[in-house]
Design a protein around this motif. Structure first.
Motif, PDB file in Angstrom:
ATOM      1  N   HIS A 119       0.839  -1.200   0.000  1.00  0.00           N
ATOM      2  CA  HIS A 119       0.000   0.000   0.000  1.00  0.00           C
ATOM      3  C   HIS A 119       0.875   1.251   0.000  1.00  0.00           C
ATOM      4  O   HIS A 119       0.678   2.171  -0.814  1.00  0.00           O
ATOM      5  N   GLU A 120       1.838   1.297   0.903  1.00  0.00           N
ATOM      6  CA  GLU A 120       2.655   2.505   1.049  1.00  0.00           C
ATOM      7  C   GLU A 120       3.553   2.741  -0.166  1.00  0.00           C
ATOM      8  O   GLU A 120       3.655   3.864  -0.656  1.00  0.00           O
ATOM      9  N   HIS A 124       1.476   5.118  -2.463  1.00  0.00           N
ATOM     10  CA  HIS A 124       1.827   6.492  -2.115  1.00  0.00           C
ATOM     11  C   HIS A 124       3.136   6.990  -2.730  1.00  0.00           C
ATOM     12  O   HIS A 124       3.250   8.170  -3.063  1.00  0.00           O
TER      13      HIS A 124
HETATM   14 FE   LIG Z   1      -2.636   5.287   2.602  1.00  0.00          FE
END
Ligand SMILES: [Fe+2]
Length: 154
Positions: A119-120, A124
């Motif tokens: 996820h990170e 991101h």
């Molecule tokens: Fe997030």
């Protein structure tokens, strides 16, 4: 209460992931690349290219940091798990983005509540190579640190 535990980081800055964990990364990234190719903005795709993520294993935070630093002076900071707001904002204000060093189990491939390393990194980090987004996240951290506690929703 988390059912995941972050991998510890050794003196060289590496986390040791199991073969199965690396395969989960491989399956996630293999599946998501064609999805973002169809849907993501150009800035995200540029960032993804700069990160040059490995397909066959979970990358180490220092590898990601090298690319982030070259782009906009950011680093990926390994953290044990979900962190308190203040620590989160403090990291952003220092151009550091936190990442818990664990990856979801295969049963939770499609969705998990806690943000994992995939996820990170995949979600991101590409945008942190973009000047506007990188500066926004930095300013957001700085302003949050100086805000009154009652003005923060954490
Ligand atoms: Fe997030």
């Amino acid at each position: 209460m988390s059912s995941y535990t972050s991998r510890s980081i050794d003196a060289q800055g590496n986390a040791a992931y199991s073969d199965e964990e690396n395969r989960v990364w491989q399956d996630l990234i293999t599946r998501q690349i064609p999805v973002v190719q169809e849907r993501a903005c150009q800035e995200y795709m540029n960032g993804l290219r700069l990160l040059n993520l490995p397909r066959d294993r979970i990358p180490q935070c220092h590898e990601i940091s090298r690319a982030l630093h070259a782009a906009q002076g950011w680093a990926l900071e390994p953290v044990p798990a979900l962190i308190p707001c203040n620590q989160f904002f403090s990291l952003l204000a220092n151009r550091k983005f936190p990442a818990a060093t664990f990856i979801r189990r295969r049963e939770e491939l499609n969705y998990m509540q806690e943000p994992d390393i995939f996820h990170e990194v995949f979600g991101h980090c590409p945008m942190l190579t973009n000047p506007a987004c990188a500066d926004f996240a930095y300013t957001y951290g700085k302003l949050a640190l100086s805000a009154k506690p009652e003005d923060l929703v954490c």
